[in-house]
Design a protein around this motif. Structure first.
Motif, PDB file in Angstrom:
ATOM      1  N   SER A 185       0.835  -1.200   0.000  1.00 48.55           N
ATOM      2  CA  SER A 185       0.000   0.000   0.000  1.00 48.55           C
ATOM      3  C   SER A 185       0.870   1.252   0.000  1.00 48.55           C
ATOM      4  O   SER A 185       1.875   1.335   0.721  1.00 48.55           O
ATOM      5  CB  SER A 185      -0.911  -0.009   1.231  1.00 48.55           C
ATOM      6  N   GLY A 186       0.491   2.234  -0.832  1.00 54.27           N
ATOM      7  CA  GLY A 186       1.255   3.467  -0.916  1.00 54.27           C
ATOM      8  C   GLY A 186       2.440   3.391  -1.848  1.00 54.27           C
ATOM      9  O   GLY A 186       3.255   4.318  -1.894  1.00 54.27           O
ATOM     10  N   ALA A 187       2.566   2.300  -2.611  1.00 55.14           N
ATOM     11  CA  ALA A 187       3.723   2.147  -3.497  1.00 55.14           C
ATOM     12  C   ALA A 187       3.619   3.028  -4.744  1.00 55.14           C
ATOM     13  O   ALA A 187       4.612   3.240  -5.431  1.00 55.14           O
ATOM     14  CB  ALA A 187       3.874   0.685  -3.908  1.00 55.14           C
ATOM     15  N   GLY A 188       2.433   3.518  -5.065  1.00 53.11           N
ATOM     16  CA  GLY A 188       2.248   4.345  -6.256  1.00 53.11           C
ATOM     17  C   GLY A 188       1.550   3.640  -7.396  1.00 53.11           C
ATOM     18  O   GLY A 188       1.539   4.136  -8.522  1.00 53.11           O
ATOM     19  N   LYS A 189       0.931   2.493  -7.112  1.00 52.04           N
ATOM     20  CA  LYS A 189       0.302   1.710  -8.176  1.00 52.04           C
ATOM     21  C   LYS A 189      -0.852   2.461  -8.834  1.00 52.04           C
ATOM     22  O   LYS A 189      -0.928   2.552 -10.061  1.00 52.04           O
ATOM     23  CB  LYS A 189      -0.199   0.371  -7.601  1.00 52.04           C
ATOM     24  N   THR A 190      -1.754   2.972  -8.021  1.00 51.50           N
ATOM     25  CA  THR A 190      -2.916   3.675  -8.563  1.00 51.50           C
ATOM     26  C   THR A 190      -2.500   4.928  -9.313  1.00 51.50           C
ATOM     27  O   THR A 190      -3.062   5.267 -10.363  1.00 51.50           O
ATOM     28  CB  THR A 190      -3.896   4.028  -7.427  1.00 51.50           C
ATOM     29  N   THR A 191      -1.509   5.630  -8.802  1.00 50.63           N
ATOM     30  CA  THR A 191      -1.038   6.836  -9.486  1.00 50.63           C
ATOM     31  C   THR A 191      -0.499   6.503 -10.870  1.00 50.63           C
ATOM     32  O   THR A 191      -0.825   7.175 -11.862  1.00 50.63           O
ATOM     33  CB  THR A 191       0.054   7.531  -8.650  1.00 50.63           C
ATOM     34  N   LEU A 192       0.320   5.454 -10.961  1.00 52.51           N
ATOM     35  CA  LEU A 192       0.853   5.062 -12.263  1.00 52.51           C
ATOM     36  C   LEU A 192      -0.277   4.636 -13.200  1.00 52.51           C
ATOM     37  O   LEU A 192      -0.285   4.987 -14.384  1.00 52.51           O
ATOM     38  CB  LEU A 192       1.861   3.922 -12.096  1.00 52.51           C
ATOM     39  N   ALA A 193      -1.240   3.880 -12.668  1.00 50.92           N
ATOM     40  CA  ALA A 193      -2.368   3.440 -13.494  1.00 50.92           C
ATOM     41  C   ALA A 193      -3.129   4.641 -14.045  1.00 50.92           C
ATOM     42  O   ALA A 193      -3.520   4.672 -15.219  1.00 50.92           O
ATOM     43  CB  ALA A 193      -3.289   2.545 -12.678  1.00 50.92           C
TER      44      ALA A 193
END
Length: 644
Positions: free
Chosen positions: A423-431
């Protein structure tokens, strides 16, 4: 170049950034950057652009208004004629003709006025409708970070209050203002026709009226602009407080938020009261002009009648002409209040409507390439999906707090890539950067389809998130949001592909069943299936699934995973995996940590590497049954759902 802000979001409008931060409902919003407001010159130019295609309607409307006003000006001479007949002691029968003519004038004026107002109103409503459509179109395409910086209250105030103010002005103020200005001009011309000295006497009121108008405009324009901003700020605070009600109660911040709402409401009320005082002063100055002008006309009439230059009837007509100016002059000047308020609101609408059109920047050959292929035609291997190239992406929602650091990633055509990480790794932001919801702070996202590179706006990427909205109305209409011309058979085919047709046909009215607000409630899994069916109907080369199956409980998780597999079949897909069973069956797994890509490979390769993914998989599989923890290393058999 960065990617587009207008990628179709099949599931939702977005989610909070995954940088691990919590929204602070207890602090004052800072750094608001309001949405753009057009300059006065640009606002006028935008109105001209909207009216230009309807020049014929505009000319017809105002020409009819001129005729109606001109006919109405015959009333005063006819009344003056009656006065002369009485003053000269002529037979009563001589009054018959003027009276009949007055009746005819009234009928003609009423008919032409109704027609003129109808034409002018039609012009205004048509222009307003087009402006509203442009505004909504551009508002829906605004970059999410721009809306977030402005605050939802600013956009809400423009969509509701500003549109309402402009609409009221178009329906009421515009026709009345047009009629008033015509009446003023033609009445002054009629007074000059009676005797030029009456015209000069009437002009005594003009300096007072002109100075009043200048004074009012000078004070009203900034006041109404500030009032609009204050209203938006008030709505923003209300939205923040309501949206964060749970957090507000949890931290006992009720009094603080109530005080904020009160303070911003008080600011809006204070500006409104200042506007009321401004209007009262405006009326007082107008009364002075009226009395001065009428006195001048009466004195002029007395002197001219005594000197034998005009008859009593002519002097009466002149006085009646000037008295008849009270209504249109006051109306025109009072309508400045509505005009200034509407102008301020219009500038805010034009400011958003003038935002660059993403579609206008998209290369035409690429657009035609997608539109020319029939949807029923089978895709060739080259058309199976698009290639996505992410180069040197950096991104921060707030300056100095980066979420992504120098990310490079390539999704090959037709490849299914799973994005995993803590969680908080930046996955959603990159997506979302790949989907076009956000613009990267630095770096670029490029999509290539059919051998043609496309960058900038209008990328053929669709996003499905875990926050799916079901619009109120028939279920078929909800599905057709993805493709408006879909037939019922195509809707059923899309529903079949995501294993949703059975429960849809079991609804009371099938595809015509009303869902959403006020309609039939759907389960979380059913809502996500609708989102995936929209994806199938939209048929994009590239699909981004941001935890699109996370809302389902363990019972429906495997059904949704299989539905997602079918929905992205034949497309390039980036899947933010909530359950590692999705990752295990992907063509490639990309692991993120701390805003960087730290691992990439197949399930077997990453498990053998004993890195972050191996640890995640060990923790995940330790909570699963033996049958479920073993990956199949190929896309699962979608005909036999298994429990997660």
């Amino acid at each position: 170049m960065s990617n587009s802000p207008d990628t179709p979001t099949i599931g939702s409008t977005g989610a909070a950034p995954d940088d691990g931060s919590e929204r602070d409902f207890g602090s004052e919003p800072a750094g608001r950057e309001l949405l753009p407001t057009a300059t006065p010159a640009r606002t006028r130019a935008a109105v001209r652009e909207l009216v230009r295609p309807r020049r014929g309607l505009a000319v017809a409307g105002f020409a009819t208004m001129i005729v109606a006003t001109g006919v109405g000006l015959l009333v005063q001479p006819l009344l003056g004629r009656i006065v002369d007949i009485v003053a000269d002691h002529r037979p009563p029968g001589d009054i018959t003709l003027p009276v009949v003519l007055l009746v005819l004038v009234a009928l003609a004026q009423g008919a032409t006025t109704a027609l003129g107002l109808s034409l002018v109103s039609r012009l205004g409503e048509t222009v307003l409708a087009q402006l509203r459509e442009r505004f909504v179109e551009k508002a829906l395409r605004l970059p999410l970070e721009q809306v977030e910086k402005a605050g939802a209250g600013d956009l809400t105030a423009r969509v509701t209050r500003d549109v309402s103010v402009v609409g009221e002005a178009v329906r009421d103020a515009l026709p009345e203002l047009a009629r008033s200005l015509l009446a003023i001009a033609l009445t002054l011309a009629a007074m000059a026709a009676l005797d030029w000295r009456f015209f000069l006497a009437a002009l005594i009121a003009v300096p007072v009226q002109a100075s009043t108008a200048r004074w009012y405009v000078r004070n009203a324009v900034p006041l109404y602009a500030r009032q609009r901003i204050a209203t938006g700020s008030q709505q923003q605070q209300l939205l923040d407080t309501i949206a964060g009600a749970g957090t507000v109660r949890a931290f006992r911040l009720e009094e603080e938020h109530t005080e904020r709402v009160t303070r911003r409401s008080s600011a809006a009320v204070e500006l409104t009261l200042r506007g009321v005082r401004l209007v009262l002063d405006f009326y007082n100055r107008l009364h002075i002009a009226e009395y001065a002008g009428l006195a001048a006309v009466l004195v002029t009439g007395f002197l001219l009648v005594r000197g034998g230059s005009v008859s009593i009837g002519t002097a009466t007509a002149a006085a009646l002409y000037f008295h008849s100016l009270f209504t249109p002059v006051n109306a025109a000047l009072v309508l400045l209040d509505d005009a200034q308020s509407a102008t301020a609101a219009l500038a805010r609408l034009v400011g958003v409507a003038d935002q660059p059109s993403p579609e206008a920047e998209k290369p035409e050959p690429e657009k035609q390439a997608h539109e020319s292929r029939p949807r029923t035609e089978a895709k060739t291997e080259a058309e199976a999906g698009g290639t996505v190239t992410v180069t040197g992406i950096h991104h921060a929602y707030e300056p100095g707090r980066p979420v992504l650091h120098d990310v490079d990633l390539t999704l090959r055509a037709g490849e299914r890539v799973a994005l995993v990480g803590p969680s908080g790794a930046g996955k959603t932001t990159l997506a979302k950067l790949i989907a076009g919801v956000h613009r990267p702070t630095a770096g670029s996202v490029r999509v290539t389809t059919n051998g043609t590179g496309v960058s900038g706006d209008g990328l053929p990427v669709a996003l499905v998130t875990q926050e799916t909205h079901v619009f109120a109305g028939p279920l078929a209409d909800d599905l057709r949001l993805a493709r408006a011309d879909s037939t019922d058979d195509e809707l059923r085919t899309a529903l079949t592909s995501v294993a949703a047709l059975d429960w849809v046909e079991a609804l009371p009215e099938g595809l015509d069943t009303v869902v959403g607000e006020g309609g039939r409630r759907l389960t979380s899994a059913q809502v996500q299936q609708l989102a995936l069916a929209r994806l199938v109907l939209a048929d994009p080369p590239v699909a981004v699934l941001d935890e699109a199956t996370a809302e389902a409980g363990s019972t429906g998780a495997r059904v949704l995973e299989q539905a997602a597999d079918r929905a992205v079949d034949g497309r390039t897909a980036l899947v933010v995996a909530h359950r590692l069973t999705q990752a295990a069956t992907a063509d490639r797994i990309v692991v993120m940590d701390g805003g960087r890509i730290v691992e990439s490979g197949t399930h077997d390769e990453l498990c053998a590497a004993a890195g972050i993914y191996a640890s995640l998989w060990e923790a995940w599989s330790g909570t699963r049954t033996t049958a479920d923890e073993t990956p199949t290393h190929h896309r699962p058999d979608t005909t036999t759902p298994k429990d997660d």
